[in-house]
Design an enzyme around this catalytic site. Structure first.
Site, PDB file in Angstrom:
ATOM      1  CG  ASP A 300      59.302 -30.693  -5.520  1.00  0.00           C
ATOM      2  OD1 ASP A 300      58.428 -31.339  -4.913  1.00  0.00           O
ATOM      3  OD2 ASP A 300      59.054 -29.931  -6.470  1.00  0.00           O
ATOM      4  CD  GLU A 343      57.335 -35.267  -4.713  1.00  0.00           C
ATOM      5  OE1 GLU A 343      56.106 -35.218  -4.714  1.00  0.00           O
ATOM      6  OE2 GLU A 343      58.021 -34.721  -5.586  1.00  0.00           O
TER       7      GLU A 343
END
Length: 619
Positions: A300, A343
């Site tokens: 993330d 990401e």
């Protein structure tokens, strides 16, 4: 004393710290019990408190077995599922009660204790799946991203367990053609509304849905069904709850030494330049690979790793970048069949390159997602002025290995849903969202859709409620689900749509500059598998529309988003389209087709059979 695992840990090289830290059942002098070990470099003393000693402050003072901050103690007669904490005396004489940073199980919130759990000896049945597993560069990857708690919602006030969710999720993924699921973070987190992105237990499986072996069973069953599991992981920041990692032993063990170094989410940033922090996080990810058999790790907020707080003007965080490079190198060295996914919203180069790059296998193409959704939200009258938003992705696509995401970030509170982002009235929104999904699958790159995209819901996702499955009773919504199912099936069964898709030789624009009509046409071809894709981005209807094609023969319509079974008006090409001579759009042949408003069309070239060729030669 010789070189030990603890030296590796302190040097930022450990990937199996979980074999030593935390709670491990074993023996001492032939007596059964459990060993507890914790890293607390600035503590004056550490005492183990728990159900096994009545939370007595004087029963289990831990031994400092290494002056650099390693403590351990053996608890005779310790059993599974007993709650415990570390009672830490800080260097300035304060006392803190902390959960185990390497605890394998935790109390369900609002409880804050770690719980003893025997992580060993789960019997997997996925040997066949693991033998065939790889990083999928030349395989179809269609990911179904989900939040376990709200996919089906709670039943009688409780969350469904990993084992209860598994068979229903397997059936759904197989029915709809998804190859992988990506589970939003299931490392222990205290606040439901964080969706798992503010973690306190990086080795502890989320107790909302059961214990670690239940999660192992979840993955085992997914593998038996041929479905891969990707774990969303948060190595940027951690929750500031008092029982967690913040100032764990009174000092900044895990965070920056600057007391005010909070993240943009109000959490604490990991100091990824600290070697023990690197070992802690690398071991955590490897723990889920080795003990749970996850097939990929999605990291993330990589832009917040590359740059301080994700702000490029603050400069590159070199310590964090070095951590990511080390992480990807070590994971791939140990598990060359596991996907590492970034990401990343930055323009930082070579994210998916090994040499002098960050070493990820894939990167989310957030630029494509943002540009595309902005384009689909515009009135078609003005789309001709923004045509580059539609075509720009192919100008940079081959710089990285991209995943094309329509993720949870696009359907949360205040952002609207995918269908709500579309221009127009009710019917136009449905026509546009069908066009969008077809465009996503036609575009090179792996695919990712958040749960509920297939329902075309107008209500934003809410982590406290089930998906609105009742929408399946309405033909308009159910037709979108059928389209995504069919797109997945076509995608998985045609090599032109996935094989060597990061090689530009397999892609060709046929018409990319027709901004006046807002129509694009492109080809994807692998060996004798050739597809032509046509997208009409306006409500204009064309009874006859010519496009150039590369080969003489027939082209069969495989997908048309205007079919009535998808909720359209059935302005389709039901019979094979035959070529006629005449160079057009830099192609040697052309065909005429019917092009419905907002239509997305997949045409497959029908290769002439050898029998037809023989007859022609005989004549």
């Amino acid at each position: 004393m010789g070189y030990s695992w603890f030296d590796d840990y302190l040097l930022g090289q450990a990937t199996r710290a979980y074999e030593h830290l935390g709670c491990h059942f074993g023996k001492l002098d032939k007596k059964n019990g459990a060993w507890f070990r914790v890293y607390a470099p600035s503590a004056r003393s550490v005492t183990l408190l728990g159900d096994f000693n009545g939370w007595n402050l004087y029963s289990h003072l831990m031994n400092k077995v290494d002056d650099r901050g390693l403590y351990e103690v053996f608890v005779e007669g310790c059993k599974e599922y007993q709650s415990y904490k570390y009672h830490i005396e800080t260097s300035d004489g304060r006392f803190l009660d902390k959960a185990d940073p390497v605890g394998f199980f935790s109390e369900l919130r609002p409880g804050t204790c770690s719980r003893t759990f025997d992580i060993e000896n789960f019997i997997f049945h996925d040997d066949k799946f693991l033998k065939e597993r790889n990083r999928n560069f030349d395989r179809p990857v269609s990911i179904y991203e989900l939040h376990l708690g709200s996919w089906l919602g709670q039943v009688d006030g409780r969350f469904l367990s990993y084992e209860e969710i598994a068979p229903r999720l397997i059936e759904y993924c197989k029915e709809n053609g998804f190859t992988h699921v990506e589970v939003m973070p299931i490392t222990q987190y205290p606040f439901d509304g964080s969706w798992g992105y503010q973690v306190v237990g990086y080795y502890s499986v989320d107790s909302r849905y059961g214990n670690p072996k239940q999660f192992m069973s979840f993955i085992d069953r997914m593998h038996e069904a041929g479905i891969g599991v990707i774990l969303d992981f948060v190595p940027v920041h951690f929750a500031v709850d008092s029982h967690g990692l913040e100032r764990f032993d009174g000092s900044t063990v895990y965070e920056y030494n600057n007391e005010n170094e909070f993240s943009q989410w109000g959490s604490k940033n990991f100091d990824l330049g600290k070697d023990p922090v690197r070992s802690f996080l690398m071991s955590s990810m490897n723990f889920f690979i080795e003990y749970f058999h996850v097939d990929g790790i999605r990291i993330d907020a990589v832009s917040n790793i590359i740059y301080y707080d994700g702000n490029a003007s603050r400069g590159v965080n070199q310590g964090a970048v070095d951590f990511i490079k080390r992480l990807n190198y070590k994971i791939h060295d140990m598990h060359n069949d596991v996907m590492m996914i970034a990401e990343d919203s930055s323009a930082y180069g070579q994210v998916t390159k090994g040499y002098d790059g960050l070493g990820f296998d894939y990167k989310w193409d957030l630029g494509w997602m943002n540009d595309t959704l902005k384009y689909y939200g515009k009135d078609p009258i003005y789309r001709s002025y923004h045509h580059n938003q539609l075509t720009f992705s192919m100008a940079y696509f081959y710089s990285e290995n991209f995943i094309m995401p329509l993720s949870h970030d696009e359907v949360v509170h205040g952002k609207g849903t995918i269908i709500n982002k579309m221009w127009g009235d009710y019917d136009n929104k449905f026509a546009s969202v069908r066009n969008l999904y077809a465009y996503q699958f036609a575009h090179p790159g792996k695919k990712l859709n958040f749960m509920g995209n297939e329902l075309a819901s107008f209500d934003e996702w809410n982590e406290s409620k089930s998906l609105p499955w009742e929408l399946k009773r309405f033909p308009k919504h159910d037709s979108v689900s059928r389209l995504i199912r069919d797109l997945n099936l076509v995608y998985r069964n045609h090599r032109a749509l996935y094989f060597e898709e990061y090689n530009p030789i397999h892609f060709q624009w046929i018409s990319c500059n027709n901004s006046e009509q807002s129509v694009i046409v492109f080809k994807r071809e692998v060996e004798d598998d050739c597809f032509i894709f046509i997208f009409n981005m306006t409500p204009n209807y064309y009874g006859i529309y010519d496009i150039g094609v590369p080969y003489e023969g027939e082209y069969k319509e495989i997908i048309n988003t205007d079919k009535d079974v998808y909720g359209g008006w059935n302005q389709c090409n039901f019979t094979p389209l035959k070529t006629f001579n005449g160079e057009y759009q830099n192609q040697p042949y052309r065909i005429s087709l019917k092009l419905a408003s907002f239509a997305g069309i997949f045409l497959k070239y029908q290769k002439k059979s050898s029998k037809v060729t023989e007859k022609k030669e005989n004549k």
